[in-house]
Design a protein around this motif. Structure first.
Motif, PDB file in Angstrom:
ATOM      1  N   VAL A 202       0.871  -1.175   0.000  1.00 24.90           N
ATOM      2  CA  VAL A 202       0.000   0.000   0.000  1.00 24.90           C
ATOM      3  C   VAL A 202       0.907   1.224   0.000  1.00 24.90           C
ATOM      4  O   VAL A 202       1.832   1.321   0.815  1.00 24.90           O
ATOM      5  CB  VAL A 202      -0.919   0.021   1.237  1.00 24.90           C
ATOM      6  CG1 VAL A 202      -1.738   1.308   1.261  1.00 24.90           C
ATOM      7  CG2 VAL A 202      -1.837  -1.192   1.236  1.00 24.90           C
ATOM      8  N   ARG A 203       0.676   2.132  -0.918  1.00 24.75           N
ATOM      9  CA  ARG A 203       1.521   3.325  -1.021  1.00 24.75           C
ATOM     10  C   ARG A 203       0.821   4.530  -0.401  1.00 24.75           C
ATOM     11  O   ARG A 203      -0.375   4.719  -0.591  1.00 24.75           O
ATOM     12  CB  ARG A 203       1.867   3.599  -2.487  1.00 24.75           C
ATOM     13  CG  ARG A 203       2.878   2.615  -3.041  1.00 24.75           C
ATOM     14  CD  ARG A 203       2.949   2.632  -4.546  1.00 24.75           C
ATOM     15  NE  ARG A 203       4.002   1.735  -5.019  1.00 24.75           N
ATOM     16  CZ  ARG A 203       3.877   0.410  -5.077  1.00 24.75           C
ATOM     17  NH1 ARG A 203       2.738  -0.157  -4.723  1.00 24.75           N
ATOM     18  NH2 ARG A 203       4.879  -0.337  -5.506  1.00 24.75           N
ATOM     19  N   PHE A 204       1.622   5.299   0.330  1.00 25.69           N
ATOM     20  CA  PHE A 204       1.124   6.570   0.867  1.00 25.69           C
ATOM     21  C   PHE A 204       1.942   7.666   0.226  1.00 25.69           C
ATOM     22  O   PHE A 204       3.159   7.750   0.423  1.00 25.69           O
ATOM     23  CB  PHE A 204       1.265   6.616   2.389  1.00 25.69           C
ATOM     24  CG  PHE A 204       0.652   7.845   3.001  1.00 25.69           C
ATOM     25  CD1 PHE A 204      -0.698   8.105   2.872  1.00 25.69           C
ATOM     26  CD2 PHE A 204       1.437   8.753   3.700  1.00 25.69           C
ATOM     27  CE1 PHE A 204      -1.266   9.248   3.422  1.00 25.69           C
ATOM     28  CE2 PHE A 204       0.887   9.900   4.252  1.00 25.69           C
ATOM     29  CZ  PHE A 204      -0.477  10.143   4.108  1.00 25.69           C
ATOM     30  N   SER A 215       5.681   6.209   0.136  1.00 21.45           N
ATOM     31  CA  SER A 215       6.035   5.253   1.184  1.00 21.45           C
ATOM     32  C   SER A 215       5.367   3.917   0.887  1.00 21.45           C
ATOM     33  O   SER A 215       4.145   3.843   0.768  1.00 21.45           O
ATOM     34  CB  SER A 215       5.589   5.769   2.555  1.00 21.45           C
ATOM     35  OG  SER A 215       6.251   6.976   2.866  1.00 21.45           O
ATOM     36  N   CYS A 216       6.174   2.867   0.751  1.00 20.48           N
ATOM     37  CA  CYS A 216       5.678   1.530   0.405  1.00 20.48           C
ATOM     38  C   CYS A 216       5.478   0.728   1.688  1.00 20.48           C
ATOM     39  O   CYS A 216       6.445   0.327   2.335  1.00 20.48           O
ATOM     40  CB  CYS A 216       6.657   0.830  -0.528  1.00 20.48           C
ATOM     41  SG  CYS A 216       6.926   1.725  -2.079  1.00 20.48           S
ATOM     42  N   THR A 246      13.429   5.141   5.847  1.00 21.88           N
ATOM     43  CA  THR A 246      14.689   5.282   5.126  1.00 21.88           C
ATOM     44  C   THR A 246      14.410   5.471   3.646  1.00 21.88           C
ATOM     45  O   THR A 246      13.409   4.986   3.121  1.00 21.88           O
ATOM     46  CB  THR A 246      15.578   4.034   5.308  1.00 21.88           C
ATOM     47  OG1 THR A 246      14.872   2.878   4.814  1.00 21.88           O
ATOM     48  CG2 THR A 246      15.915   3.821   6.768  1.00 21.88           C
ATOM     49  N   ILE A 247      15.296   6.191   2.968  1.00 25.21           N
ATOM     50  CA  ILE A 247      15.172   6.394   1.525  1.00 25.21           C
ATOM     51  C   ILE A 247      15.762   5.171   0.822  1.00 25.21           C
ATOM     52  O   ILE A 247      16.926   4.838   1.009  1.00 25.21           O
ATOM     53  CB  ILE A 247      15.906   7.665   1.071  1.00 25.21           C
ATOM     54  CG1 ILE A 247      15.255   8.907   1.699  1.00 25.21           C
ATOM     55  CG2 ILE A 247      15.911   7.774  -0.448  1.00 25.21           C
ATOM     56  CD1 ILE A 247      15.989  10.197   1.408  1.00 25.21           C
ATOM     57  N   CYS A 248      14.939   4.500   0.019  1.00 23.86           N
ATOM     58  CA  CYS A 248      15.466   3.324  -0.695  1.00 23.86           C
ATOM     59  C   CYS A 248      15.669   3.594  -2.186  1.00 23.86           C
ATOM     60  O   CYS A 248      16.363   2.828  -2.859  1.00 23.86           O
ATOM     61  CB  CYS A 248      14.562   2.103  -0.494  1.00 23.86           C
ATOM     62  SG  CYS A 248      12.815   2.354  -0.766  1.00 23.86           S
ATOM     63  N   ILE A 295      10.213   5.690  -0.197  1.00 25.74           N
ATOM     64  CA  ILE A 295      10.520   5.548   1.224  1.00 25.74           C
ATOM     65  C   ILE A 295      10.153   4.144   1.707  1.00 25.74           C
ATOM     66  O   ILE A 295       9.098   3.605   1.370  1.00 25.74           O
ATOM     67  CB  ILE A 295       9.733   6.574   2.068  1.00 25.74           C
ATOM     68  CG1 ILE A 295      10.053   8.002   1.622  1.00 25.74           C
ATOM     69  CG2 ILE A 295      10.020   6.393   3.568  1.00 25.74           C
ATOM     70  CD1 ILE A 295      11.478   8.428   1.844  1.00 25.74           C
ATOM     71  N   GLU A 296      11.056   3.544   2.481  1.00 26.35           N
ATOM     72  CA  GLU A 296      10.730   2.316   3.217  1.00 26.35           C
ATOM     73  C   GLU A 296      10.392   2.743   4.644  1.00 26.35           C
ATOM     74  O   GLU A 296      11.299   3.051   5.427  1.00 26.35           O
ATOM     75  CB  GLU A 296      11.911   1.357   3.186  1.00 26.35           C
ATOM     76  CG  GLU A 296      11.586  -0.011   3.737  1.00 26.35           C
ATOM     77  CD  GLU A 296      12.698  -1.013   3.521  1.00 26.35           C
ATOM     78  OE1 GLU A 296      12.430  -2.209   3.686  1.00 26.35           O
ATOM     79  OE2 GLU A 296      13.836  -0.595   3.204  1.00 26.35           O
TER      80      GLU A 296
END
Length: 304
Positions: A202-204, A215-216, A246-248, A295-296
């Motif tokens: 789900v992505r925000f 954000s995943c 964290t930035i992935c 984003i993770e």
């Protein structure tokens, strides 16, 4: 500030905490294991490290307590700020390039956003024409009530058959005029593409200035069902949400390196070539935007 957690990835929280505080892992017990009767030891000398370790120990019993996970996160977030490991993104105080090159390990975004659930969209397409038919029929409720009365008067009621035919024609007209249906070949194609290139995440999505943050989130880390969350906060939220993670993926996206394989190449080389083609297809259907940052997340919450 009191936090209302919408999402909390406990495994990531404790994995990062064990490294940040040194020694938390000594206290970590399997979620379904009983507590060991061992004397506590602490490698680190940080007071909050001991506190989060105690929280992990308590929360890892067979009856896990959510408030202890929340307390652990507060300690973790405070330590990130103390050690200057956290990039706090609010308003438009950072450009895309500054965020990508900040050198910070963690990022916190505070902004309104919207939820995007790929599986929910896929389910919508599966029933799209049925929903369209239901919407069209609902507009003719009095006529269908009259039809039921006529049917009850007799099985071979001529007026009932004529009215049924008229209503069927009206429904088709409403559906056509309102674009409430799609050809089956289109719906089947959409389902195939989502099934192949979609996922269970789900992505925000949030926008801060010119930067888009996606954000995943894994469904198992939500505190409530995504449908319930969307009902409470709206799919496009009226409240600001805080995302810490964290930035992935931000910049330096690689291009596909597609090369023709020769007959002399081994099977492994052909498979590597197919992997490059698959990557190219994935970029066609799900490529990252030019100023989008993936984003993770560790936690997503609102502030009360």
């Amino acid at each position: 500030m009191i936090k209302n957690f919408i999402y909390l990835d406990e495994q990531k929280l404790y994995s990062f905490s064990s490294q940040l505080f040194e020694g938390v892992t000594e206290y970590f017990l399997n979620q379904h294991a009983y507590e060991h009767e061992e004397q506590e030891t602490q490698r680190g000398t940080i007071t909050s490290g001991r506190a989060i370790a105690d929280a992990v120990k308590e929360a890892s019993s067979s009856t896990s307590k959510k408030f202890l996970h929340d307390y652990s996160f507060n300690l973790f977030e405070a330590e990130l700020i103390k050690k200057e490991l956290l990039l706090d993104v609010t308003d438009d105080n950072f450009t895309f390039e500054q965020i990508c090159n900040s050198g910070k390990s963690f990022v916190r975004i505070r902004s309104k956003g919207k939820f995007v659930d790929t599986k929910e969209i896929q389910e919508l397409f599966k029933h799209f024409n049925e929903i369209g038919h239901a919407i069209a029929a609902a507009q003719l409720t009095p006529d269908f009530q009259e039809l039921e009365k006529l049917k009850n008067e007799g099985k071979n009621n001529k007026k009932a058959k004529e009215l049924q035919s008229q209503l069927d024609q009206q429904i088709r007209l409403i559906i056509s005029d309102s674009d409430l249906a799609l050809p089956k070949i289109i719906l089947d194609g959409l389902d195939t593409m989502i099934e192949q290139f979609g996922d269970d995440l789900v992505r925000f999505q949030q926008h801060v200035g010119d930067v888009e943050f996606s954000s995943c989130m894994s469904p198992e880390s939500f505190r409530d069902s995504i449908k319930s969350i969307c009902k409470k906060y709206a799919r496009k939220t009226a409240k600001e949400f805080v995302v810490l993670g964290t930035i992935c993926h931000s910049h330096d996206t690689q291009e596909a390196d597609i090369q023709s394989a020769s007959d002399e190449d081994c099977l492994q080389q052909h498979l590597i070539g197919l992997a490059e083609n698959l990557y190219d297809l994935e970029q066609m259907f799900a490529s990252k935007g030019d100023t989008e940052i993936i984003i993770e997340p560790i936690a997503v919450y609102t502030e009360l």
